[in-house]
Design an enzyme around this catalytic site. Structure first.
Site, short mmCIF file in Angstrom:
data_model
loop_
_atom_site.label_atom_id
_atom_site.label_comp_id
_atom_site.label_asym_id
_atom_site.label_seq_id
_atom_site.Cartn_x
_atom_site.Cartn_y
_atom_site.Cartn_z
N ASN A 144 0.62 -0.99 0.00
CA ASN A 144 0.05 -0.17 0.06
C ASN A 144 0.82 1.28 0.02
O ASN A 144 2.00 1.28 0.58
CB ASN A 144 -0.97 0.07 1.29
CG ASN A 144 -1.88 -1.34 1.00
OD1 ASN A 144 -2.04 -1.58 0.06
ND2 ASN A 144 -2.49 -1.38 2.25
N HIS A 193 5.70 -0.73 -2.45
CA HIS A 193 5.45 0.15 -3.95
C HIS A 193 5.57 1.67 -3.55
O HIS A 193 4.81 2.40 -4.18
CB HIS A 193 3.95 -0.28 -4.19
CG HIS A 193 3.77 -1.62 -4.78
ND1 HIS A 193 2.88 -2.23 -5.00
CD2 HIS A 193 4.83 -2.58 -5.32
CE1 HIS A 193 3.37 -3.60 -5.64
NE2 HIS A 193 4.48 -3.71 -5.82
N CYS A 233 11.55 14.41 -7.21
CA CYS A 233 11.75 15.09 -8.55
C CYS A 233 11.84 13.86 -9.48
O CYS A 233 12.55 12.89 -9.51
CB CYS A 233 13.02 16.00 -8.58
SG CYS A 233 13.55 16.59 -10.15
N CYS A 267 10.68 21.08 -9.14
CA CYS A 267 11.91 20.74 -8.09
C CYS A 267 12.52 22.08 -7.75
O CYS A 267 12.87 22.74 -8.55
CB CYS A 267 12.74 19.86 -8.75
SG CYS A 267 14.04 19.38 -7.88
N GLY A 288 -5.67 -9.11 2.57
CA GLY A 288 -6.20 -8.11 1.60
C GLY A 288 -5.67 -8.02 0.35
O GLY A 288 -5.26 -6.58 -0.04
C1 BV8 Z 1 8.75 -4.86 -11.92
C2 BV8 Z 1 1.57 1.58 -6.77
C3 BV8 Z 1 10.89 -5.07 -12.98
C4 BV8 Z 1 0.93 2.79 -7.69
C5 BV8 Z 1 1.29 -0.49 -7.89
C6 BV8 Z 1 5.95 -11.80 -13.36
C7 BV8 Z 1 4.94 -12.11 -14.03
C8 BV8 Z 1 3.91 -11.27 -14.77
C9 BV8 Z 1 4.22 -9.89 -14.82
C10 BV8 Z 1 5.12 -9.42 -14.02
C11 BV8 Z 1 6.15 -10.24 -13.39
N1 BV8 Z 1 7.15 -9.54 -12.90
C12 BV8 Z 1 6.89 -8.34 -13.06
C13 BV8 Z 1 5.84 -8.09 -13.79
C14 BV8 Z 1 4.92 -6.95 -14.48
C15 BV8 Z 1 4.34 -6.24 -13.12
C16 BV8 Z 1 3.15 -7.11 -12.74
O1 BV8 Z 1 3.38 -7.86 -11.68
N2 BV8 Z 1 2.14 -7.41 -13.31
C17 BV8 Z 1 0.99 -8.12 -13.36
C18 BV8 Z 1 -0.31 -7.31 -12.91
C19 BV8 Z 1 0.73 -9.33 -14.17
N3 BV8 Z 1 4.88 -5.74 -12.19
C20 BV8 Z 1 5.79 -4.72 -12.34
O2 BV8 Z 1 5.77 -4.05 -13.21
C21 BV8 Z 1 6.48 -4.14 -11.08
N4 BV8 Z 1 7.90 -3.86 -11.51
O3 BV8 Z 1 8.55 -5.95 -12.02
O4 BV8 Z 1 10.08 -4.14 -12.11
C22 BV8 Z 1 10.53 -4.92 -14.25
C23 BV8 Z 1 10.54 -4.01 -15.15
C24 BV8 Z 1 10.32 -4.22 -16.46
C25 BV8 Z 1 9.85 -5.25 -17.08
C26 BV8 Z 1 9.60 -6.22 -16.03
C27 BV8 Z 1 10.04 -6.38 -15.04
C28 BV8 Z 1 5.99 -3.12 -10.24
C29 BV8 Z 1 4.67 -3.27 -9.89
C30 BV8 Z 1 4.17 -1.99 -9.04
C31 BV8 Z 1 2.83 -1.61 -9.40
N5 BV8 Z 1 2.34 -0.56 -8.55
N6 BV8 Z 1 0.97 0.56 -7.38
C32 BV8 Z 1 -0.24 3.14 -7.26
O5 BV8 Z 1 -0.73 2.73 -6.05
O6 BV8 Z 1 -0.97 3.78 -8.18
S1 BV8 Z 1 0.20 -1.86 -8.29
C33 BV8 Z 1 -1.12 -2.07 -7.61
O7 BV8 Z 1 -1.43 -3.54 -7.05
C34 BV8 Z 1 -1.41 -1.69 -6.06
O8 BV8 Z 1 -0.66 -0.48 -5.56
C35 BV8 Z 1 -1.02 -2.48 -5.02
O9 BV8 Z 1 0.25 -2.25 -4.22
C36 BV8 Z 1 -0.91 -3.87 -5.90
C37 BV8 Z 1 -1.45 -5.09 -5.52
O10 BV8 Z 1 -2.71 -4.96 -5.52
P1 BV8 Z 1 -3.51 -5.35 -3.83
O11 BV8 Z 1 -2.91 -4.58 -3.15
O12 BV8 Z 1 -3.50 -6.99 -3.94
O13 BV8 Z 1 -5.16 -4.70 -4.33
P2 BV8 Z 1 -6.18 -5.59 -5.26
O14 BV8 Z 1 -7.34 -4.53 -5.34
O15 BV8 Z 1 -5.55 -6.22 -6.35
O16 BV8 Z 1 -6.75 -6.67 -4.26
C38 BV8 Z 1 -7.40 -6.08 -3.05
C39 BV8 Z 1 -7.85 -7.71 -2.40
O17 BV8 Z 1 -8.55 -7.17 -1.07
C40 BV8 Z 1 -8.94 -8.51 -2.81
O18 BV8 Z 1 -8.42 -9.96 -2.95
C41 BV8 Z 1 -10.04 -8.45 -2.31
O19 BV8 Z 1 -10.89 -9.48 -2.34
C42 BV8 Z 1 -9.46 -7.90 -0.68
N7 BV8 Z 1 -10.30 -7.27 0.09
C43 BV8 Z 1 -11.31 -6.32 -0.03
N8 BV8 Z 1 -11.77 -5.83 0.89
C44 BV8 Z 1 -11.53 -6.41 1.95
C45 BV8 Z 1 -10.30 -7.40 1.67
N9 BV8 Z 1 -9.60 -8.17 2.31
C46 BV8 Z 1 -9.58 -8.06 3.62
N10 BV8 Z 1 -10.45 -7.27 4.13
C47 BV8 Z 1 -11.24 -6.19 3.45
N11 BV8 Z 1 -12.19 -5.56 3.92
ZN ZN Z 2 15.20 18.09 -9.33
#
Ligand code: BV8
Ligand code: ZN
Length: 248
Positions: A102, A119, A127, A155, A195
Site C-alpha cells: 500500500n 510500492h 523530482c 523541483c 487483503g
Molecule cells: C517490476 C503503486 C521489474 C502505484 C502498484 C511476473 C509475471 C507477470 C508480470 C510481471 C512479473 N514480474 C513483473 C511483472 C510486471 C508487473 C506485474 O506484476 N504485473 C501483473 C499485474 C501481471 N510488475 C511490475 O511492473 C513491477 N515492477 O517488476 O520491475 C521489471 C521492469 C520491467 C519489465 C519487467 C520487470 C512493479 C509493480 C508495481 C505496481 N504498482 N501500485 C499506485 O498505487 O497507483 S500496483 C497495485 O497493485 C497496487 O498499488 C498494489 O500495491 C498492488 C497489489 O494490489 P492489491 O493490494 O493486492 O489490491 P487488489 O485490489 O488487487 O486486491 C485487493 C484484495 O483485497 C482483494 O483480494 C479483495 O478480495 C480484498 N479485500 C477487499 N476488501 C477487503 C479485502 N481483504 C480484507 N479485508 C477487506 N475488508
Molecule cells: Zn530535481
C-alpha cells in the site's frame, strides 16, 4: 468466528510473524482497492494511463491530479481495526515485520514501526529528474476531485517536474525494502497475507518465499483465494473483523 486450534497455537508460539498487506486492509478505512469488480480503482481507470512512467510523460497533469486526489483521500481517512490489530500483534510476538504494497500511511498511523513499503508512498513525492525528495504542503491549493487535472510542482533544486513517490508498472521496487521483505519471509514462522489479490510481482513472491521456507501462510480475505499447500489457511472475512479476533 472459530479458529483452528493448531493455527492459533502456531501464532501464539511464533518467533517471527510477517504481515503482508494489500489494498484490502485499507478498504474499511474507505480507500478503494484496485481490482474489486465494482469499487476497485482499475474498474474505473486504466492503469496504463495512470500508473506507468509513460503515462506521466504523456500527461503529467492527469497523473499528478489523480495521485493528489488519492493522497487527499488518505489524509482524510483513519486506520481501521485491522491496522490496529496488526500494530497490537507486535506486542504479543517477539518479532513482527509489516510488509505492505500500500502507498498510504495507515499502518504507521496505527502504530506499526519499520513498515516496509514495496510500492512506495503517496506522501513522499520526488523530482522526476534529479530524484530529490519534494516537501509537499499539507494540502494542495485546490483540492482535486477524482479525475481533475493538476499541474505537478517543480523541483526546487533543478526545476524538474515532481512525480508521485510510488512504484509504477515496469519500474523497479526499492531494493532495500524488497531484500528486507524477502529475508523476513524466509525467516518467519507465520505469514499473514491480508487483503491482497497477490497478482503483482515481485511483491507476490513474499508469501511464496515464506511457504517454501516452511512457514504457515494465512490469507485474510473475504474472497476465496487460490491456494493449495498443507501449510496454507484461509480466514474468510474482512480484515477489520478477522484480525482483532485473531490477535485478542
Ligand atoms: C517490476 C503503486 C521489474 C502505484 C502498484 C511476473 C509475471 C507477470 C508480470 C510481471 C512479473 N514480474 C513483473 C511483472 C510486471 C508487473 C506485474 O506484476 N504485473 C501483473 C499485474 C501481471 N510488475 C511490475 O511492473 C513491477 N515492477 O517488476 O520491475 C521489471 C521492469 C520491467 C519489465 C519487467 C520487470 C512493479 C509493480 C508495481 C505496481 N504498482 N501500485 C499506485 O498505487 O497507483 S500496483 C497495485 O497493485 C497496487 O498499488 C498494489 O500495491 C498492488 C497489489 O494490489 P492489491 O493490494 O493486492 O489490491 P487488489 O485490489 O488487487 O486486491 C485487493 C484484495 O483485497 C482483494 O483480494 C479483495 O478480495 C480484498 N479485500 C477487499 N476488501 C477487503 C479485502 N481483504 C480484507 N479485508 C477487506 N475488508
Ligand atoms: Zn530535481
Amino acid at each position: 468466528m472459530v479458529f483452528d486450534q493448531g493455527l492459533l497455537a502456531q501464532l501464539r508460539e511464533a518467533r517471527h510473524v510477517v504481515v503482508f498487506t494489500g489494498a484490502g486492509v485499507s478498504a474499511e478505512s474507505g480507500i478503494a482497492t484496485f481490482r474489486d469488480a465494482l469499487s476497485g480503482l482499475w474498474s474505473r481507470f486504466d492503469p496504463m494511463q495512470l500508473a506507468t512512467p509513460e503515462a506521466f510523460e504523456d500527461d503529467p497533469e492527469l497523473v499528478w491530479g489523480w495521485y493528489e486526489s488519492r493522497r487527499m483521500q488518505v489524509l482524510g481517512s483513519l486506520p481501521n481495526p485491522g491496522h490496529l490489530a496488526i500494530a497490537e500483534l507486535a506486542k504479543r510476538v517477539p518479532q513482527v515485520t509489516v510488509v505492505t504494497q500500500n502507498v498510504d500511511d495507515l499502518h504507521e498511523r496505527a502504530g506499526s514501526a519499520n513498515v516496509l513499503h514495496l510500492h512506495g508512498s503517496l506522501h513522499q513525492p520526488r523530482c522526476s529528474r534529479c530524484a530529490q525528495p519534494f516537501r509537499m504542503p499539507p494540502a494542495p491549493p485546490v483540492e482535486p476531485a477524482e479525475g481533475r487535472r493538476l499541474a505537478p510542482p517543480h523541483c526546487e533544486h533543478c526545476g524538474g517536474q515532481v512525480r508521485p513517490g510510488v512504484v509504477w508498472f515496469g519500474e523497479s521496487l526499492p531494493v532495500d525494502a524488497l531484500e528486507a521483505a524477502f529475508a523476513a519471509a524466509a525467516d518467519c514462522d507465520v505469514l499473514l497475507s491480508v487483503g491482497t489479490s497477490g497478482v503483482v510481482y515481485p511483491a507476490a513472491q513474499v508469501p511464496e518465499i515464506a511457504l517454501h521456507s516452511g512457514a504457515a501462510v494465512v490469507h485474510v480475505n473475504p474472497e476465496p483465494q487460490a491456494f493449495g499447500g498443507q501449510h496454507e489457511w484461509l480466514l474468510a472475512g474482512a480484515a477489520g473483523e478477522v484480525l482483532p479476533l485473531l490477535v485478542q
